[in-house]
Write a protein that holds these residues in place. Structure first.
Motif, PDB file in Angstrom:
ATOM      1  N   ILE A  25       0.839  -1.198   0.000  1.00 59.92           N
ATOM      2  CA  ILE A  25       0.000   0.000   0.000  1.00 59.92           C
ATOM      3  C   ILE A  25       0.879   1.254   0.000  1.00 59.92           C
ATOM      4  O   ILE A  25       0.583   2.243  -0.679  1.00 59.92           O
ATOM      5  CB  ILE A  25      -0.952  -0.007   1.213  1.00 59.92           C
ATOM      6  CG1 ILE A  25      -2.026  -1.066   1.031  1.00 59.92           C
ATOM      7  CG2 ILE A  25      -1.587   1.353   1.436  1.00 59.92           C
ATOM      8  CD1 ILE A  25      -2.999  -0.788  -0.080  1.00 59.92           C
ATOM      9  N   GLY A  26       1.964   1.225   0.775  1.00 61.95           N
ATOM     10  CA  GLY A  26       2.873   2.367   0.804  1.00 61.95           C
ATOM     11  C   GLY A  26       3.475   2.633  -0.562  1.00 61.95           C
ATOM     12  O   GLY A  26       3.539   3.781  -1.016  1.00 61.95           O
ATOM     13  N   PHE A  28       2.204   1.745  -3.445  1.00 61.49           N
ATOM     14  CA  PHE A  28       1.119   2.196  -4.316  1.00 61.49           C
ATOM     15  C   PHE A  28       0.860   3.690  -4.146  1.00 61.49           C
ATOM     16  O   PHE A  28       0.760   4.432  -5.126  1.00 61.49           O
ATOM     17  CB  PHE A  28      -0.153   1.392  -4.016  1.00 61.49           C
ATOM     18  CG  PHE A  28      -1.373   1.946  -4.689  1.00 61.49           C
ATOM     19  CD1 PHE A  28      -1.598   1.721  -6.033  1.00 61.49           C
ATOM     20  CD2 PHE A  28      -2.289   2.697  -3.977  1.00 61.49           C
ATOM     21  CE1 PHE A  28      -2.725   2.237  -6.666  1.00 61.49           C
ATOM     22  CE2 PHE A  28      -3.413   3.217  -4.589  1.00 61.49           C
ATOM     23  CZ  PHE A  28      -3.633   2.986  -5.933  1.00 61.49           C
ATOM     24  N   PHE A  29       0.744   4.156  -2.888  1.00 57.38           N
ATOM     25  CA  PHE A  29       0.448   5.563  -2.657  1.00 57.38           C
ATOM     26  C   PHE A  29       1.611   6.470  -3.064  1.00 57.38           C
ATOM     27  O   PHE A  29       1.386   7.560  -3.585  1.00 57.38           O
ATOM     28  CB  PHE A  29       0.054   5.810  -1.205  1.00 57.38           C
ATOM     29  CG  PHE A  29      -1.396   5.494  -0.937  1.00 57.38           C
ATOM     30  CD1 PHE A  29      -2.396   6.176  -1.590  1.00 57.38           C
ATOM     31  CD2 PHE A  29      -1.747   4.518  -0.021  1.00 57.38           C
ATOM     32  CE1 PHE A  29      -3.728   5.900  -1.344  1.00 57.38           C
ATOM     33  CE2 PHE A  29      -3.072   4.231   0.228  1.00 57.38           C
ATOM     34  CZ  PHE A  29      -4.060   4.921  -0.438  1.00 57.38           C
ATOM     35  N   LEU A  32       1.361   6.735  -6.762  1.00 55.53           N
ATOM     36  CA  LEU A  32       0.183   7.520  -7.134  1.00 55.53           C
ATOM     37  C   LEU A  32       0.435   9.006  -6.924  1.00 55.53           C
ATOM     38  O   LEU A  32       0.150   9.829  -7.798  1.00 55.53           O
ATOM     39  CB  LEU A  32      -1.026   7.071  -6.309  1.00 55.53           C
ATOM     40  CG  LEU A  32      -2.314   7.856  -6.526  1.00 55.53           C
ATOM     41  CD1 LEU A  32      -2.954   7.486  -7.854  1.00 55.53           C
ATOM     42  CD2 LEU A  32      -3.275   7.616  -5.382  1.00 55.53           C
ATOM     43  N   PHE A  33       0.986   9.362  -5.766  1.00 53.51           N
ATOM     44  CA  PHE A  33       1.214  10.779  -5.469  1.00 53.51           C
ATOM     45  C   PHE A  33       2.275  11.374  -6.379  1.00 53.51           C
ATOM     46  O   PHE A  33       2.143  12.510  -6.833  1.00 53.51           O
ATOM     47  CB  PHE A  33       1.594  10.970  -4.012  1.00 53.51           C
ATOM     48  CG  PHE A  33       0.502  10.585  -3.044  1.00 53.51           C
ATOM     49  CD1 PHE A  33      -0.829  10.681  -3.390  1.00 53.51           C
ATOM     50  CD2 PHE A  33       0.824  10.118  -1.789  1.00 53.51           C
ATOM     51  CE1 PHE A  33      -1.837  10.336  -2.503  1.00 53.51           C
ATOM     52  CE2 PHE A  33      -0.168   9.763  -0.888  1.00 53.51           C
ATOM     53  CZ  PHE A  33      -1.501   9.877  -1.243  1.00 53.51           C
ATOM     54  N   LYS A  36       0.638  11.969  -9.706  1.00 52.10           N
ATOM     55  CA  LYS A  36      -0.273  13.114  -9.666  1.00 52.10           C
ATOM     56  C   LYS A  36       0.491  14.435  -9.606  1.00 52.10           C
ATOM     57  O   LYS A  36       0.072  15.425 -10.202  1.00 52.10           O
ATOM     58  CB  LYS A  36      -1.199  13.026  -8.454  1.00 52.10           C
ATOM     59  CG  LYS A  36      -2.196  11.915  -8.518  1.00 52.10           C
ATOM     60  CD  LYS A  36      -3.322  12.269  -9.422  1.00 52.10           C
ATOM     61  CE  LYS A  36      -4.382  11.187  -9.368  1.00 52.10           C
ATOM     62  NZ  LYS A  36      -5.457  11.438 -10.295  1.00 52.10           N
TER      63      LYS A  36
END
Length: 88
Positions: A25-26, A28-29, A32-33, A36
């Protein structure tokens, strides 16, 4: 001994699954960030102009005074006095 407990017991395997999940999850985020932050932001739409009041209202200032309490910030709606009914 700790490695045997981590890989050999059901509690250890569940702990390992949670650790791997949280790391995933870490990652992935973070991806993602970063994606973005590096992407192009679309241009904001042009602001709408407020209509100008008719000349007769602009001279008197009536357009700015739409209510007697205008310009005093937020005020809660008034309640009728006790014993008074707004129904007829």
């Amino acid at each position: 001994m700790a490695w045997q407990e981590l890989f050999g017991t059901d509690v250890g395997l569940l702990s390992l699954a949670v650790i791997v999940f949280m790391l995933g999850i870490g990652v992935f985020f973070v991806r993602l960030f970063v994606r973005k932050m590096n992407s192009e932001v679309p241009a904001a739409p042009a602001a709408r102009r407020t209509p100008t009041p008719p000349p007769s209202l602009a001279r008197t200032g009536a357009a700015r005074r739409s209510s007697p309490r205008a310009g005093r910030g937020f005020t809660a709606p008034r309640r009728p006095a006790a014993g008074c009914s707004s129904r007829r």
